[in-house]
Every structure is written in C-alpha cells, then in structure tokens.
Design an enzyme around this catalytic site. Sequence first.
Site, mmCIF file in Angstrom:
data_model
loop_
_atom_site.group_PDB
_atom_site.id
_atom_site.type_symbol
_atom_site.label_atom_id
_atom_site.label_comp_id
_atom_site.label_asym_id
_atom_site.label_seq_id
_atom_site.Cartn_x
_atom_site.Cartn_y
_atom_site.Cartn_z
ATOM 1 N N CYS A 112 0.827 -1.205 0.000
ATOM 2 C CA CYS A 112 0.000 0.000 0.000
ATOM 3 C C CYS A 112 0.868 1.264 0.000
ATOM 4 O O CYS A 112 1.562 1.542 -0.966
ATOM 5 C CB CYS A 112 -0.962 -0.066 1.180
ATOM 6 S SG CYS A 112 -2.368 1.049 1.079
ATOM 7 N N HIS A 113 0.854 2.055 1.079
ATOM 8 C CA HIS A 113 1.628 3.292 1.170
ATOM 9 C C HIS A 113 3.038 3.081 1.722
ATOM 10 O O HIS A 113 3.844 4.016 1.740
ATOM 11 C CB HIS A 113 0.885 4.321 2.030
ATOM 12 C CG HIS A 113 -0.304 4.913 1.356
ATOM 13 N ND1 HIS A 113 -1.510 4.252 1.278
ATOM 14 C CD2 HIS A 113 -0.476 6.084 0.708
ATOM 15 C CE1 HIS A 113 -2.375 5.002 0.623
ATOM 16 N NE2 HIS A 113 -1.772 6.117 0.264
#
Length: 192
Positions: A112-113
């Site tokens: 994800c991030h």
Amino acid sequence: MTERLTGKRIAFLFTTGVEQVELTTPRKALEDAGATVDMVSIQSGPVLMFDGVEHGDTVNAELSVDSVDAAEYDALVLPGGVVNADKLRTDRRSVEFVRTFADRGSPIGAICHAPWVLIEAGVVADRPMTSWPSLRTDLQNAGARWRDESVVVDRGLVTSRGPKDLDAFCAKLIEEAAEGKHEPATSGPPLS
C-alpha cells in the site's frame, strides 16, 4: 500450512495509523508458516491501527526501533496506512533500519503506502514495484518501474497495492523469506 519459516525471525515496522488488515493478515500468515514475528515501532507500547480512515484496534509494539538490530532479523515487513508510512519516512532511525535490510539483501515486504519509506531510504531506483495507485508518481520520480499488479517481486522485495492483494502478498512474502538473502540491489543515498 507447512512451517516453511521455522527458525526465521521477522520484524514488522509500523507506527500509529498502520492499516490494521495489512498488519494482522501478514503477521498471521508468517506466524502460521513458523516464523517468529517481532512488532517494532518508533516507540514501544500500544499503537493505534486504522481501518481505512476510521480508528481500529490497538496493537502492542514490543520493541522500539532504537532498541533493535536489523542483523538479528531474516526479513522485514512494512504494512501500509497513509499516516503510518508518512510518520515512518520522517523518522531517521526507521529509515536507517529499512536501509540496512535492503543493503544486506534481506527480504522486505511493503504494501500500500509503505513504499514511501523505501523511497526515503533510497532503495527503489530501477526496481519493478507496485503500491497504492497514488504513490505511482512518487515511485517513478524516485526511479522505480511502477506496475499495476497484485504483487511484484524483485530480488527479495515484495510489493503489493493494498488490502485486496493480501493473499498474493502473503504468499510471495513467505516464499521470499524462506529463500533468505538475495543479491542486494544497487541503491542511492537516502533522501533524508
């Protein structure tokens, strides 16, 4: 599941705002595969997880990043979460911890991030990777070759886009951790 990771010690690095499912699901998968998992954060103690933009449960970070040595671990997992990744990438010790794994060729999983932390550590240049779609430009500007795929693996670096890719992420993470160290990728200086 067979215990492919018996004897392997894996660090999870996270802080407040970590995406709950991106921590709990890989943790369970790695433990089910026989790994010993240590929960590491900027400071030890309770850490609030997020479920999207809502507050989730708390998890105990047993260890602070200042108290651990990357050489004691076989692999590193960086769960996602916007707030989590943003805080980690501004913490010098966390960035150095990540960089040590990359320099040693140890497997790293980032979902994800979490690739923001890899960018800050200077370890993404010329590597195929994926992430949450909004990080595409950041990764490309740092020299990564971004792909829109459920999981991308490059010399022990496992990246995925987000929660919908957790099955593929966990499977590749276990595979790479079982293989052990890889040839380190050439990296540039950390951005911080």
